[in-house]
Structures are given as C-alpha cells and as structure tokens.
Write a protein that holds these residues in place. Sequence first.
Motif, PDB file in Angstrom:
ATOM      1  N   TRP A 184       0.986  -1.093  -0.054  1.00  0.00           N
ATOM      2  CA  TRP A 184      -0.028  -0.176  -0.055  1.00  0.00           C
ATOM      3  C   TRP A 184       0.804   1.267   0.053  1.00  0.00           C
ATOM      4  O   TRP A 184       1.744   1.569   0.726  1.00  0.00           O
ATOM      5  CB  TRP A 184      -0.986  -0.078   1.178  1.00  0.00           C
ATOM      6  CG  TRP A 184      -1.468   1.238   1.202  1.00  0.00           C
ATOM      7  CD1 TRP A 184      -1.407   2.296   2.332  1.00  0.00           C
ATOM      8  CD2 TRP A 184      -2.538   2.060   0.249  1.00  0.00           C
ATOM      9  NE1 TRP A 184      -1.966   3.372   2.112  1.00  0.00           N
ATOM     10  CE2 TRP A 184      -2.861   3.188   0.783  1.00  0.00           C
ATOM     11  CE3 TRP A 184      -3.077   1.232  -0.750  1.00  0.00           C
ATOM     12  CZ2 TRP A 184      -3.821   3.892   0.120  1.00  0.00           C
ATOM     13  CZ3 TRP A 184      -4.164   2.322  -1.542  1.00  0.00           C
ATOM     14  CH2 TRP A 184      -4.447   3.535  -0.984  1.00  0.00           C
ATOM     15  N   GLY A 185       0.411   2.274  -1.088  1.00  0.00           N
ATOM     16  CA  GLY A 185       0.993   3.490  -0.814  1.00  0.00           C
ATOM     17  C   GLY A 185       2.551   3.457  -1.241  1.00  0.00           C
ATOM     18  O   GLY A 185       3.387   3.996  -0.541  1.00  0.00           O
ATOM     19  N   PRO A 186       3.109   2.947  -2.399  1.00  0.00           N
ATOM     20  CA  PRO A 186       4.555   2.752  -2.709  1.00  0.00           C
ATOM     21  C   PRO A 186       5.137   4.246  -2.729  1.00  0.00           C
ATOM     22  O   PRO A 186       6.185   4.410  -2.836  1.00  0.00           O
ATOM     23  CB  PRO A 186       4.408   2.133  -4.183  1.00  0.00           C
ATOM     24  CG  PRO A 186       3.284   2.256  -4.682  1.00  0.00           C
ATOM     25  CD  PRO A 186       2.049   2.418  -3.352  1.00  0.00           C
ATOM     26  N   ILE A 187       4.158   5.280  -2.868  1.00  0.00           N
ATOM     27  CA  ILE A 187       4.791   6.512  -2.815  1.00  0.00           C
ATOM     28  C   ILE A 187       3.966   7.204  -1.655  1.00  0.00           C
ATOM     29  O   ILE A 187       2.707   7.097  -1.598  1.00  0.00           O
ATOM     30  CB  ILE A 187       4.382   7.303  -4.309  1.00  0.00           C
ATOM     31  CG1 ILE A 187       5.017   8.829  -4.080  1.00  0.00           C
ATOM     32  CG2 ILE A 187       3.145   7.323  -4.652  1.00  0.00           C
ATOM     33  CD1 ILE A 187       5.173   9.617  -5.664  1.00  0.00           C
ATOM     34  N   ASP A 188       4.356   8.167  -1.169  1.00  0.00           N
ATOM     35  CA  ASP A 188       3.657   8.613   0.156  1.00  0.00           C
ATOM     36  C   ASP A 188       2.379   9.421  -0.246  1.00  0.00           C
ATOM     37  O   ASP A 188       2.423  10.334  -1.324  1.00  0.00           O
ATOM     38  CB  ASP A 188       4.537   9.778   0.773  1.00  0.00           C
ATOM     39  CG  ASP A 188       5.686   9.191   1.720  1.00  0.00           C
ATOM     40  OD1 ASP A 188       5.710   8.077   1.950  1.00  0.00           O
ATOM     41  OD2 ASP A 188       6.789  10.107   1.931  1.00  0.00           O
ATOM     42  N   LEU A 189       1.293   9.378   0.431  1.00  0.00           N
ATOM     43  CA  LEU A 189       0.045   9.831  -0.164  1.00  0.00           C
ATOM     44  C   LEU A 189      -0.893  10.074   1.092  1.00  0.00           C
ATOM     45  O   LEU A 189      -0.377   9.914   2.343  1.00  0.00           O
ATOM     46  CB  LEU A 189      -0.601   8.965  -1.018  1.00  0.00           C
ATOM     47  CG  LEU A 189      -0.818   7.334  -0.757  1.00  0.00           C
ATOM     48  CD1 LEU A 189      -1.469   6.819   0.416  1.00  0.00           C
ATOM     49  CD2 LEU A 189      -1.167   6.739  -1.828  1.00  0.00           C
ATOM     50  N   VAL A 190      -2.066  10.552   0.921  1.00  0.00           N
ATOM     51  CA  VAL A 190      -2.863  11.122   2.089  1.00  0.00           C
ATOM     52  C   VAL A 190      -3.482   9.892   2.787  1.00  0.00           C
ATOM     53  O   VAL A 190      -4.259   8.960   1.988  1.00  0.00           O
ATOM     54  CB  VAL A 190      -4.048  12.125   1.478  1.00  0.00           C
ATOM     55  CG1 VAL A 190      -4.996  12.539   2.823  1.00  0.00           C
ATOM     56  CG2 VAL A 190      -3.086  13.149   1.083  1.00  0.00           C
ATOM     57  N   SER A 191      -3.395   9.634   4.230  1.00  0.00           N
ATOM     58  CA  SER A 191      -4.083   8.867   4.812  1.00  0.00           C
ATOM     59  C   SER A 191      -5.738   8.937   4.696  1.00  0.00           C
ATOM     60  O   SER A 191      -6.391  10.065   4.878  1.00  0.00           O
ATOM     61  CB  SER A 191      -3.600   8.819   6.237  1.00  0.00           C
ATOM     62  OG  SER A 191      -4.710   7.777   7.116  1.00  0.00           O
ATOM     63  N   ALA A 192      -6.224   7.714   4.364  1.00  0.00           N
ATOM     64  CA  ALA A 192      -7.780   7.713   4.075  1.00  0.00           C
ATOM     65  C   ALA A 192      -8.525   7.955   5.560  1.00  0.00           C
ATOM     66  O   ALA A 192      -9.526   8.656   5.738  1.00  0.00           O
ATOM     67  CB  ALA A 192      -8.245   6.716   3.408  1.00  0.00           C
TER      68      ALA A 192
END
Length: 477
Positions: free
Chosen positions: A423-431
Amino acid sequence: MTKLANDFLWGGSIAAHQLEGAWQEGGKGPAIMDFATSGSATTPREYTKTIEAGRHYPSHEGIDFYHRYKEDIKLFGEMGFKSLRISIDWSRIYPNGDDAEPNQAGIEFYQSVVDELLKYNIEPIVTLYHFELPMNLVHSYDSWKNRQVIDFYLKYVETMVEALKGKVKYWVTFNEMNHIDPQTEASDMFTYILAGLKYSELEGNKKEILAVVGYNMTLAGVKATRLIHQLDPQSQVGCVFGITPTYPVNCDPINVLNAFKEMDRDFYQIDAMCYGEFPKYKLREYADMGFDIGMTEEDKQAFAEGKLDYIGMNYYMSDVAHYEGGDDDEESLFGGVQNPFLEKSKWGWGIDPIGLRYLLNYTYRRYGLPIIICENGLGAVDEVGPDGVVHDDYRIDFLQKHLSELKKAVEEDKVDCFGYLMWGPIDLVSATTGEMKKRYGFIYVDKQDDGTGDLTRTPKDSFYWYKNLIETNGEEL
C-alpha cells in the motif's frame, strides 16, 4: 517444491482520492472525500456539508499525481514493478454520477495513466470504486440506499471497460465494502468513506440501513462482474476486502466462538460473490431482525452469474475479540482489543506477520480462488536525514517479516497467491486520518500536514530494497 510464480505480480496500490489532487480540474465533479478534512491519530477527520473557508481538505491537492503521474510511474518502473493497482475516480468520468454522457477529459486521463504503466511493462489493476462516490448521488439519491445508484454505477463501469478494453486484464469492482456491516456499532468514518453517509445522522433503523447499503453494494459488485465478463471475456474480475483476523483472548469456548463471529462478519459479501448466491445465514439473520433488503428473483440470477475470478485482500493487522471482563482493555481500530503479544505501530495497529499467513490460508481454503494481496504496509513517521534521504529500516523489517510469511503460505501451505501490492508505494494522504505524516511509501514526497512542501519525490532506502526483492522474485528478503 512450490515457489512464487515467475510472473508473480510485485508492485503497489494507490487510490485516486489520496494522491491525484486536481479536484476541480479536467471536468471532475465533487466527490465524497473532497469534503473530508485533515485529521490525526487523536483528532478524527470531519466530513463537512460544504467546503468551509480556512479548513484543510487534503484530497484537493493530494500529491498532485494528476500532473505528475509520468514522473511517479517512471520511478515505479525503475523499481521494476510488475503491477500497480490504481483507482478511477467516478466523479472524473461522470461528474454528478447521473450524467447522460461521460466526461471525455476524465476518460483520456486514465487512458494516459494506463498507457504510461504499459510503457514500463507494469500490469494495471484497475479499481472502479475506492471511496470515490460523486457527491450528487448522496444528495439526490441517498447514496447506496437507493438501487438507482446501482444502475449509475454499471453505466460508469461499462464506460471504463470499453475505454480500457485490451489494455486492462485485471478489474476490481469495489474496495473494502465489507466495512459496511449491520452487526457492528459503526462509526461515521467507515460509513462516510464507503457511502458518503454519517452513521450518527442516519434516520430510522440504522442497522437496517447498513444492511440495505451493504446488500446494494454487493449486488452492484456481482452485476459489474457479470457485465465486465460480457464486455471483455478475457478479463479477470475481483473484489478487494479489508479483513482483520480476529483471535480469542484465550481458549475459553465462549471466547473462541465470539472471535469466530467477529471475524466471520467480514465474509458474507465474499460468500455472496464466490458461491453464486446471497448467503442464507445472512437472509435468516435479516429476517429475524425484521430487515427488508429488497431481494428480487433478478437479483438471485445476478448472484449466480456474477462470481469472482479472484479475491483481493487488504491486510494490516490482527485483532483480539471482546471478552467478558475485558471492558478496560485498549481498543483497536476495528472494535476489538489490543493483543499484548504484538508490537504496535505509532497509530496503534498491531503488527502481526503471521496473521497474514493465517488469513491467506483461511481465505484460500474457504473459496479455492486465487488471491492477491492488494494492500499491506507500515504507516510510520519518516524523518529525512542530514543526507536528504529517509533511512527506513523499520519499514524494510516490517515488509521482510510479512513477506516471509506470505512465502510460507505459498511454498509450505500451497496457497495460490499471485501477487503482492504494497500500500502507498509513494507517500500519499491517509484515508483514515487525512495525514501526510502517516507515510507508507518507498518514495518520500515533500508534503506536510498543513499543505506546505514542494512535492519533490525522493527514494527512501526501502526503494532500493524492494527493487532488489523484485529482481530476485522474493528470494532475497
């Protein structure tokens, strides 16, 4: 000896609302997560009726994947990704959900993303519903409480399958619909991110409403599976479920039974999608509770004809079931209690690699279908070192231990698992919390919780570790 297949799908998973941004560009309409504010581990996200001045809505910019997808996919290609699971934001295709014609700019965007993946020999796995419901379908139709939304969804599904036919082999109808559960004391968070409905504001019999919403989403899933098979017989259709293995606190038979019941409630929709009928045990349960889910003879035919080809599993943690005398124990995210034998992440999620092996075995023996792990990973606070790099040995350790158990499930237990998507291989916003601080990626993104940062992408140590793992097909953990 059984080994991971040579074409094992190593890669990652992302979701549109957590990284695309561009929430008012390219003809996109407002979707439910566009109204979710930022939060934290201690401060829940709020879901506002309108966009309120002075509030931070992290999905509005995400990490700007909409404009930077070529840069990001190039990095995934450099890592040697075999697959990437993406989601399509329904509101980019039908901005209001019930539009007569699709938004061509939205279709072309996702066609370009898929083409870019194929350029690097990355197999696209396309999720059609990952918490991205057009807001108009909530305001005008009461969301998934209304069976008309099923028809709008199928129209959208047909549009995207026709647009990507021949380029996409693997489709996912829904992500984690199982968190709509009438047997659980639901939270606003899960009912909102799945259906745009706040549990606290539901009027009438709340549990019956959740039963109807869950049933309609399940019905939409089997109808979509049948439709995709008709439109593209070469396709493989799955559905992704977020399952938390639940253990008894001890061997007292009542605690064993309670643990079984708490875990099994997550499986009724998988039963419906794999066995060709909505489960009789669930129908009896609803009848006893006086619930009317509106099942028709045509529905029964759809269940019979819309069976899945594979199962997607999201696994992050295990749980311990509630037990007599355990009221003072620390609760976990999904309503159980914390396991004293496990370490926890900074967000209180129990770290249980063996739980992944257990879940793979449990699911494979129940259904006998191929399984792909669609989400797994460690949300952590990453610090950029003096050399400008995140040295995330803790993430590597987490993945090593989980993948070791996955390999045992395949090699020793003979589970048919055909891929692992971190999950999230690039940093992204947490759901769940709306944070950037809770980072999962192999790639650091310079974006902070207050919206500051220049969005520069920088590989972490785990980037190179995972690249080598893929090159050796999991031999060098």
